[in-house]
Design a protein around this motif. Structure first.
Motif, short mmCIF file in Angstrom:
data_model
loop_
_atom_site.label_atom_id
_atom_site.label_comp_id
_atom_site.label_asym_id
_atom_site.label_seq_id
_atom_site.Cartn_x
_atom_site.Cartn_y
_atom_site.Cartn_z
N UNK A 276 -1.89 5.98 4.51
CA UNK A 276 -1.29 6.70 3.30
C UNK A 276 -0.38 6.01 2.37
N UNK A 277 -0.44 6.16 1.18
CA UNK A 277 0.31 5.56 0.01
C UNK A 277 1.59 6.08 0.02
N UNK A 278 2.62 5.38 0.44
CA UNK A 278 4.07 5.91 0.38
C UNK A 278 4.65 5.40 -1.16
N UNK A 279 4.84 6.35 -1.91
CA UNK A 279 5.46 6.03 -3.19
C UNK A 279 7.21 5.89 -2.86
N UNK A 280 7.21 4.86 -3.27
CA UNK A 280 8.77 4.50 -3.15
C UNK A 280 9.96 5.16 -4.11
N UNK A 281 10.82 5.71 -3.63
CA UNK A 281 11.75 6.23 -4.42
C UNK A 281 12.99 5.44 -4.31
N UNK A 282 13.34 4.13 -3.75
CA UNK A 282 14.30 3.49 -3.27
C UNK A 282 14.02 1.86 -3.64
N UNK A 283 13.15 1.54 -4.85
CA UNK A 283 12.93 0.27 -5.34
C UNK A 283 12.02 -0.53 -4.46
N UNK A 284 11.14 -0.03 -3.74
CA UNK A 284 10.26 -0.92 -3.10
C UNK A 284 8.64 -0.84 -3.82
N UNK A 285 7.86 -1.75 -3.21
CA UNK A 285 6.53 -1.89 -3.81
C UNK A 285 5.72 -0.92 -3.04
N UNK A 286 4.47 -0.30 -3.43
CA UNK A 286 3.58 0.12 -2.65
C UNK A 286 2.38 -0.84 -2.83
N UNK A 287 1.73 -1.26 -1.49
CA UNK A 287 0.71 -2.00 -1.79
C UNK A 287 -0.54 -1.88 -0.81
N UNK A 288 -1.60 -2.51 -0.83
CA UNK A 288 -2.74 -2.52 0.01
C UNK A 288 -2.20 -3.56 1.28
N UNK A 289 -2.29 -3.11 2.26
CA UNK A 289 -2.02 -3.98 3.50
C UNK A 289 -3.33 -5.02 3.86
N UNK A 290 -4.38 -4.18 3.82
CA UNK A 290 -5.72 -4.72 4.25
C UNK A 290 -6.84 -3.72 4.23
N UNK A 345 23.93 -13.06 -3.13
CA UNK A 345 23.23 -12.72 -4.40
C UNK A 345 23.37 -13.75 -5.38
N UNK A 346 22.99 -15.12 -4.68
CA UNK A 346 23.07 -16.23 -5.47
C UNK A 346 22.04 -16.43 -6.48
N UNK A 347 20.79 -15.64 -6.50
CA UNK A 347 20.02 -15.54 -7.37
C UNK A 347 19.61 -14.28 -7.75
N UNK A 348 20.76 -13.33 -7.88
CA UNK A 348 20.65 -11.75 -8.08
C UNK A 348 20.30 -11.11 -6.67
N UNK A 349 20.14 -9.91 -6.65
CA UNK A 349 19.99 -9.01 -5.72
C UNK A 349 18.60 -8.40 -5.95
N UNK A 350 17.40 -8.64 -4.81
CA UNK A 350 16.28 -7.94 -4.72
C UNK A 350 16.24 -6.86 -4.41
N UNK A 351 15.31 -6.25 -3.67
CA UNK A 351 15.21 -5.05 -3.45
C UNK A 351 16.15 -4.56 -2.25
N UNK A 352 16.54 -3.40 -2.26
CA UNK A 352 16.31 -2.41 -3.04
C UNK A 352 17.29 -2.08 -4.24
#
Length: 491
Positions: A276-290, A345-352
């Motif tokens: 299942x593709x989980x569409x993120x509502x919280x700043x994450x990426x949806x991607x193929x695993x394999x 956060x020396x290079x900013x904040x990433x996810x999420x």
């Protein structure tokens, strides 16, 4: 090459596997047996090129030379008849182009870290909702599409072909222009649901007409080695995956709900979401695993910009340790951080959070604060950052995570792993082999040639080193997490 001939799919005669990890600063070759024992390992670095601020490039030939050198080292004295297959994993979004008619490489590869297309991405942001719905990704210079468009403009009317690092290696190893589904999902050009190149997106990103590599499964014979002096002709290329997906596989996270953290300079967390593709509502990426046996597994991904780099900063920036390995003993010398909190956060904040304008914070200093408290707060800050991503993953996934596996250099730090287990409330499993990217590539290749009967056999072979279980009072953890979130808001 005739992939339909019986000889192409003949069963393996050997018992050894090669995992080749083509990374950002170097290439690693790993030789393992069918019991996942590491028999040899070699890493060869290659130059980085920074022609302008924010630009990062690699020479095609430098990468290939490093790959051949690493292979030569690990295969010295090895009987080539014992080799069953080779698998490759790679830096994912780095983009290469070739002249489609001659096959000659054009210019340097544009690396995933490169930011030269930031303005182009800003102009395309009005299409982000549509692009994210199709690809699972935001529009960002990180991904390949705008890199391809930039490279196209540099080469005028030439007919071009593009690929990622796995394509570059496959062309050199077996003369085939191909990529696996996990790498294709990082280009901004793949329809995530259909698993095919999206013509709408090639138009959107102005890369229509550029030849694209053939998409193949992540496991299965997709080519045979030819003309590589370090390898026997005919050896199957039977596994391909992007580096973080390969690490997820190498960690044995085969089932939905399983996740891994790779601690490097930054960190990458991937959660297997199954079919299942989980569409993120919280700043994450949806991607193929394999993709295995015609079945596609998906993942949610989140990354923190600073993890091991925070320990390097304690050493190089503050000078409170001489070697990174000293941080654990120093942090253990105090029972807690003495009220100190560090937001890395020396290079900013990433996810999420996705706040590139954020800056690092040290909060709670008193006259009683020592360097040991700062060291402990640093480890806690790394762990808190992972918890932010894990909480977002659980919310997107709609279910609690079942377990968490850890790898990468910082995973060797027992105190950090215990803090991580306490803060996220999950059991952590750490394998004997902390560099799981090349291991995952070799495992995919072994499956691809039938060296193992299936995933169940690999599950039983998981090379566990140590398990960490939550030991801190949950109320104290909840209080620490709340305090962290308040201080993050100030970053």
């Amino acid at each position: 090459m005739d992939t339909h001939s019986p000889d192409f799919h003949r069963p393996p005669s050997g018992d050894l596997l090669i995992g080749l990890d083509q990374g950002t600063t170097g290439s690693t070759a790993l030789l393992i047996d069918r019991d996942l024992n590491v028999l040899a390992r070699a890493t060869v670095e290659f130059p980085q090129h920074f022609p302008q601020p924010g630009w990062v490039e690699h020479e095609h030939d430098d990468i290939w030379v490093s790959v051949r050198s690493a292979l030569k080292q690990v295969l010295e004295g090895v009987d080539p008849t014992r080799l069953a297959a080779l698998g490759i994993t790679n830096q994912r979004e780095t983009t290469f182009v070739w002249d489609a008619d001659s096959g000659i490489a054009l210019g340097r590869a544009v690396v995933w870290q490169d930011r030269r297309t930031s303005q182009a991405c800003a102009e395309l942001k009005i299409h982000e909702e549509d692009v994210r719905a199709r690809t699972g990704l935001p529009i960002d210079p990180y991904f390949s599409a705008t890199k391809i468009a930039w490279l196209r403009r540099q080469h005028g009317t030439r007919r071009l072909a593009f690929g990622t690092a796995d394509t570059h290696l496959a062309r050199r190893l077996c003369g085939a222009s191909l990529t696996d589904l996990s790498n294709a999902s990082r280009t901004l050009l793949l329809d995530l649901r259909q698993g095919i190149w999206c013509e709408h997106l090639t138009q959107r990103f102005d890369v229509a007409g550029i030849e694209r590599p053939l998409i193949v499964p992540s496991s299965g014979v997709c080519g045979r080695i030819r003309g590589v002096p370090e390898l026997p002709d005919g050896l199957p290329l039977a596994g391909i995956a992007g580096d973080q997906q390969a690490a997820l596989f190498g960690q044995g996270c085969f089932d939905a709900g399983q996740a891994k953290i790779s601690y490097g300079t930054g960190s990458f967390i991937l959660l297997n979401t199954g079919p299942f593709i989980a569409s993120s509502r919280h700043g994450l990426l949806s991607t193929v695993a394999w993709q295995l046996g015609g079945e596609t597994q998906y993942a949610l991904e989140g990354g923190a910009f600073v993890a091991g780099a925070l320990v390097s900063w304690l050493r190089d920036g503050l000078g409170i340790i001489e070697r990174a390995s000293e941080v654990e003993a120093l942090a253990r010398s105090v029972p807690d951080s003495g009220g100190v909190t560090i937001v890395p956060a020396h290079a900013g904040l990433g996810a999420p959070h996705w706040r590139p304008d954020a800056r690092g914070v040290i909060h709670g200093l008193t006259r009683g604060t020592t360097r040991a408290h700062i060291a402990r707060a640093a480890l806690e800050g790394i762990a808190h950052s992972q918890c932010d991503i894990l909480e977002a993953m659980a919310a997107d996934h709609g279910a609690a995570l079942t377990d968490l596996r850890v790898d990468g250099g910082a995973a060797a730090n027992d105190l950090l792993m215990q803090i991580q287990s306490d803060f996220c409330g999950l059991n952590l499993q750490r394998p004997r082999m902390l560099e799981t990217t090349a291991l995952g590539a070799a495992m995919l290749a072994g499956l691809g040639v039938g060296l193992w009967s299936g995933l169940d056999e690999l599950r039983r072979s998981y090379p566990l080193d140590r398990r960490f279980e939550p030991a801190q009072d949950p109320a104290a953890v909840a209080q620490a997490r709340q305090r962290w979130k308040e201080i993050v808001a100030r970053a």
